[in-house]
Design a protein around this motif. Structure first.
Motif, short mmCIF file in Angstrom:
data_model
loop_
_atom_site.label_atom_id
_atom_site.label_comp_id
_atom_site.label_asym_id
_atom_site.label_seq_id
_atom_site.Cartn_x
_atom_site.Cartn_y
_atom_site.Cartn_z
N SER A 1 -8.89 1.12 2.77
CA SER A 1 -8.66 0.87 1.34
C SER A 1 -9.96 1.04 0.56
O SER A 1 -9.97 1.50 -0.58
CB SER A 1 -8.10 -0.54 1.13
N LEU B 1 -6.58 -4.97 -2.75
CA LEU B 1 -6.17 -4.76 -1.36
C LEU B 1 -7.34 -4.98 -0.40
O LEU B 1 -7.16 -5.55 0.68
CB LEU B 1 -5.61 -3.35 -1.19
N ALA C 1 -0.65 4.67 5.99
CA ALA C 1 -0.19 3.29 5.78
C ALA C 1 1.07 2.99 6.59
O ALA C 1 1.26 1.86 7.06
CB ALA C 1 0.06 3.04 4.30
N THR D 1 0.84 -1.21 0.00
CA THR D 1 0.00 0.00 0.00
C THR D 1 0.87 1.25 0.00
O THR D 1 0.59 2.22 -0.72
CB THR D 1 -0.93 0.01 1.23
#
Length: 211
Positions: free
Chosen positions: A150, A127, A53, A16
């Motif tokens: 996400s 994801l 992230a 990510t």
């Protein structure tokens, strides 16, 4: 089993981070070149998501080592920086969008906004599925919340897709500004939730928060 699960979750968090860095660089560069505010703002959002992230990746390393999903000082600081960044992005996008509307500004093209958004939708969908599977397997609210974030990124991608495709099909310049304002609205929501998380409230991006 749990160790391998958290290891996979860490790999997904790293993926990510690297994806958002690349997406941010490409989007902001093309957005500036083509004078499309929605794509530029989308790229700026990607860099903010990197901060979030990194906090998630740090949290996963801590959980693997010590257990417990309560946030430490580093994660709370990352959330506060994320919240401030989202609020600043909201202000910048809304102000510039109104200026563009006033000046009847039109981007050179939004073709690359369509391309970037479609690529982003594909990666975010991947994801979401992977993080959700790991979160369910580990019964981890933290990983499930990351999957929800996400999903929120997917909404940003869809906002860019609609505004970019709309301009390419109609040539109505205001659609780019409207898309930027929609991204700004989503950024405001993300900023508010980041601050709520930093205060210890239970949130999953795009959902309500509770103590």
């Amino acid at each position: 089993m749990r160790s391998s699960g958290y290891k996979r979750a860490s790999y997904l968090a790293l993926f990510t981070i690297f994806y958002n860095v690349l997406e941010g660089l490409v989007s902001m560069w093309i957005g500036a070149a083509d004078e499309t505010l929605a794509l530029f703002g989308f790229g700026a959002d990607s860099f903010i998501e990197v901060i979030s992230a990194v906090g998630v990746w740090h949290m996963l390393q801590r959980i693997r080592a010590n257990g417990g999903e309560s946030r430490d000082e580093f994660e709370q600081r990352a959330l506060k920086i994320t919240g401030v960044s989202f609020y600043l992005l909201t202000a910048g996008l809304v102000a510039t969008a109104f200026l563009n509307l006033y000046q009847h500004h039109k981007p050179d093209t939004t073709f690359w906004g369509v391309v970037v958004s479609l690529v982003s939708v594909s990666f975010m969908w991947y994801l979401i599925r992977q993080k959700t599977a790991v979160g369910i397997a580990l019964n981890s609210p933290a990983i499930m919340a990351d999957a929800a974030c996400s999903r929120a990124c997917l909404y940003f991608s869809l906002a860019l897709l609609v505004s970019s495709a709309g301009y390419e099909l109609t040539g109505v310049g205001s659609l780019d500004a409207i898309g930027a304002m929609l991204i700004g609205y989503l950024s405001f929501k993300e900023g508010r939730e980041a601050f709520a998380k930093a205060k210890g409230m239970s949130c999953s991006c795009g959902c309500s928060c509770s103590p």
